[in-house]
Structure formats: structure tokens, C-alpha cells
Write an enzyme that holds these catalytic residues in place. Structure first.
Site, short mmCIF file in Angstrom:
data_model
loop_
_atom_site.label_atom_id
_atom_site.label_comp_id
_atom_site.label_asym_id
_atom_site.label_seq_id
_atom_site.Cartn_x
_atom_site.Cartn_y
_atom_site.Cartn_z
N ARG A 57 3.98 2.46 -7.47
CA ARG A 57 4.51 3.57 -8.28
C ARG A 57 5.89 3.30 -8.85
NH1 ARG A 57 2.16 5.81 -4.81
NH2 ARG A 57 2.24 3.81 -3.78
N THR A 58 6.74 2.63 -8.10
CA THR A 58 8.10 2.44 -8.64
C THR A 58 8.03 1.54 -9.88
OG1 THR A 58 8.99 2.69 -6.43
CG2 THR A 58 10.46 1.76 -8.07
N ARG A 107 13.46 -4.95 -8.02
CA ARG A 107 13.25 -4.76 -6.58
C ARG A 107 13.24 -6.13 -5.92
NH1 ARG A 107 8.66 -1.07 -3.86
NH2 ARG A 107 10.22 0.47 -4.47
N HIS A 135 17.67 2.78 -2.48
CA HIS A 135 16.63 3.03 -3.49
C HIS A 135 17.11 4.25 -4.29
CE1 HIS A 135 12.86 3.11 -5.43
NE2 HIS A 135 12.04 3.04 -4.41
C1 NCD Z 1 9.29 3.30 -0.80
C2 NCD Z 1 10.04 1.99 -0.84
O1 NCD Z 1 9.58 1.00 -1.41
O2 NCD Z 1 11.13 1.98 -0.28
N1 NCD Z 1 8.29 3.39 -1.76
C3 NCD Z 1 8.63 3.75 -3.05
O3 NCD Z 1 9.37 3.08 -3.71
N2 NCD Z 1 8.17 4.92 -3.50
C4 NCD Z 1 8.84 3.70 0.56
C5 NCD Z 1 7.94 2.79 1.36
O4 NCD Z 1 7.57 1.70 0.93
O5 NCD Z 1 7.59 3.20 2.46
#
Ligand code: NCD
Length: 336
Positions: A57-58, A107, A135
Site C-alpha cells: 500500500r505505501t 523505503r 514512517h
Molecule cells: C507498516 C510499515 O511498513 O511500517 N506498513 C505500512 O507501511 N502501511 C506496518 C507493518 O508493516 O506492519
């Protein structure tokens, strides 16, 4: 205030005034997210979406947000497929990417890596998660969701009582959300985790210094009682020394309909940054909650697109011109 050309590396860069300002811009992006209108304001601009850790999703929501503003997206996924595997430094990679792109979303599994990349970047860099550290865009979309959901229950942010649940030690989303709350009026915060996975002391101290009423719990049912928002998180198994150690905590703090009925308020909002771990041994947010209107997880995902559009529009300085480039949407859309 976050503005033209800035990086967003840590949520601590923001000031209190950024929050309502970004919420307002995110609100104004709704017609585009709902496909009621389209805009070409970023036509010709290129986003480099660099994801060196798993993400759905990100990554897709950064890309979608940029596309909805009319821009183009170039992606690279995974460490092995990138020149980092050939020993390239983050600084050099940033210099190279700055030649191609107008903005970067990134990321990476190491804390501080996105900030290191930004030292070489000549274009704005948005941190999409650096190890267990931060984040920031997730924290903004989470607070935006809390604000909107509470508003629908007739409450404001400063009346909120929020429980953060699960792996608070390694969860970068709860780290950033806690730091962001230090830019808001004091609220009540329950930190609910196995003792070994409790929120880092430095973050608890900062919350208390800011005047938040913080309580820690190792019992799930006790910790979620009388709260407006329960923010569940996944055991971050990729951050443990061994899989065996992570397994000790998987499935310890499950929320299902029974626990919700027994321990939560009727109006308690259930959030999760996602992905929820749906394997039977984990299953931290049960499927039997899926039809409950209190489950805000997919509205949270939806809000992520508006918030990321707001961030791109801010750092690329098009907030005031987005709507000048608006047009009707000619295709069928389920979102209208
Ligand atoms: C989170 C992350 O990557 O920190 N996910 C996200 O970006 N929505 C949480 C997770 O991975 O548990």
C-alpha cells in the site's frame, strides 16, 4: 512549516501548524481520489518510487497519489535488483536519481538510510519507512483518519483516548504517530504490549513531557477499555534477531469480535497501518470484524492517498494550482 523543495524524513520536522494545514489540503484532494475530477498539474513531473523493503500500500499509494496529480512514476523494487547490491552508496544513488526525477519516495530496511540518501538528493525525498525508525507519511494519514473518524462520532482530537497495541518496540508507524501527537493538544494514550515489546522509553518520556496522559499495559482487554481509538499493529518479525523470538509474541494480542464486544466501547474505532498478518498463528485483527463499521482500516488506506497528494503538492509547490488544472473524469468509476 513543510514547504516547497523540502524533504520529509522525520515527523519531528513538522510544527503544530502543519497539521491542520495538511489536513485541509488533503480534504481538497478528495474529488480526485474519488475520481469526480482529474488534474494534470504535475503533467511531466517524475516520481522515483524506490522501495528496498516489502510494501504494497505505501508504494502503490505514493504512486497513485502522484498519478492522480497528473505525474509519472518510475519504480525500483528490492535491494537485489538495484545498484545498492553492487556497493553503490546511498549518496551516489541520490545524485543519479536526482538527474531523472523531480521527487523521491523511499523505503529502506536501515534506520537513518533515507536521511542519508537525502544528503545527496537535489530533489525532495519523502521517507516511506526507514527500518524501525520512522514512517512520517503513515503517521500523518493515521492522525488524519483519527481526526475524521472522531469527527463523525462528534468528538475532537483533543478529547481522544488512543490505545496503541502490539509491537510498539519495533513499529515505526507507532513511533512516528507518537511523535506527531507531540504537536497536538494532550490526550490520553494507552500503550498495550508484551513487556519486551513496549514503546521505547525515550518516546514515552517525550509523550509525558508534552503533557499526554500515558499508561502502559501488558493485558490487552484492560488496555483497550474506554478508548476511542484502538491502533493495532503487526509483530514486526523482520526486525527480530531470530524468527523463534518473533514467534514468542505472534498471536498474543488478538482482537476479534468477542474481545471487541467485551472490552471496547460501542463507538471505538479500530485502526491498523496494514498489512494485518492473517496467518492463523498471528491473526491480530480477526476477519470476524470485517463487517463492523468501527473497522476503519480501509478508510485509513483511502485517506493515505489524499494525504500523500497533499504532501507532493506541498513540496512541489502546486497546492494553489491543482484545481486550475482540473477536468471532468470521462470513465466509469466505482469511487464516484
Ligand atoms: C507498516 C510499515 O511498513 O511500517 N506498513 C505500512 O507501511 N502501511 C506496518 C507493518 O508493516 O506492519
Amino acid at each position: 512549516m513543510l514547504s516547497r523543495g523540502d524533504h520529509l524524513l522525520s515527523i519531528q520536522q513538522l510544527e503544530s501548524a502543519d497539521i491542520p494545514h495538511l489536513f485541509k489540503i488533503a480534504d481538497s484532494m478528495q474529488p480526485y481520489v474519488l475520481r469526480q475530477k482529474r488534474t494534470r498539474v504535475l503533467d511531466g513531473a517524475i516520481l522515483a518510487n524506490l522501495f528496498f523493503e516489502p510494501s504494497t500500500r505505501t508504494r502503490v499509494s505514493f504512486g497513485t497519489a502522484f498519478n492522480l496529480l497528473g505525474g509519472h512514476v518510475r519504480e525500483t523494487v528490492g535491494m537485489k535488483a538495484s545498484a545498492l547490491a553492487k556497493g553503490e552508496s546511498l549518496y551516489d544513488m541520490a545524485k543519479v536519481i536526482s538527474c531523472y526525477a523531480d521527487c523521491v519516495a523511499m523505503r529502506h530496511p536501515e534506520s537513518g538510510s533515507v536521511a542519508e540518501f537525502a544528503t545527496g538528493s537535489d530533489v525532495p525525498v519523502l521517507n516511506g519507512g526507514d527500518g524501525a525508525n520512522e514512517h512520517p507519511t503513515q503517521a500523518l494519514l493515521d492522525l488524519y483518519t483519527i481526526y475524521k473518524e472522531l469527527g463523525q462520532n462528534g468528538k475532537s482530537l483533543d478529547q481522544a483516548s488512543i490505545a496503541m497495541v502490539g509491537d510498539l518496540k519495533h513499529g515505526r508507524t507507532v513511533h512516528s504517530l507518537s511523535k506527531l501527537l507531540n504537536n497536538c493538544a494532550p490526550v490520553s494514550i494507552n500503550l498495550v504490549a508484551p513487556n519486551a515489546l513496549q514503546m521505547p522509553d525515550s518516546i514515552i518520556r517525550a509523550l509525558e513531557t508534552h503533557g499526554h496522559q500515558v499508561q502502559t499495559f501488558s493485558d490487552l482487554a484492560e488496555g483497550v477499555q474506554s478508548t476511542d481509538v484502538v491502533y493495532q499493529t503487526r509483530i514486526q518479525e523482520e526486525r527480530f534477531e531470530t524468527q523463534e523470538e518473533a514467534n514468542l509474541y505472534r498471536g498474543q494480542f488478538r482482537i476479534d469480535k468477542q474481545l471487541f464486544d467485551d472490552a471496547c466501547e460501542q463507538s471505538t474505532i479500530l485502526m491498523h497501518p496494514l498489512p494485518r498478518d492473517s496467518r492463523p498463528e498471528a491473526n491480530e485483527l480477526n476477519d470476524d470484524l470485517n463487517l463492523l463499521d468501527n473497522l476503519a482500516i480501509f478508510r485509513q488506506t483511502f485517506n493515505g492517498v489524499s494525504m500523500r497528494m497533499a504532501l507532493f503538492a506541498t513540496v512541489l509547490d502546486v497546492v494553489d494550482s491543482v484545481h486550475q488544472y482540473a477536468e471532468n473524469v470521462p470513465w466509469y468509476s466505482n469511487k464516484k
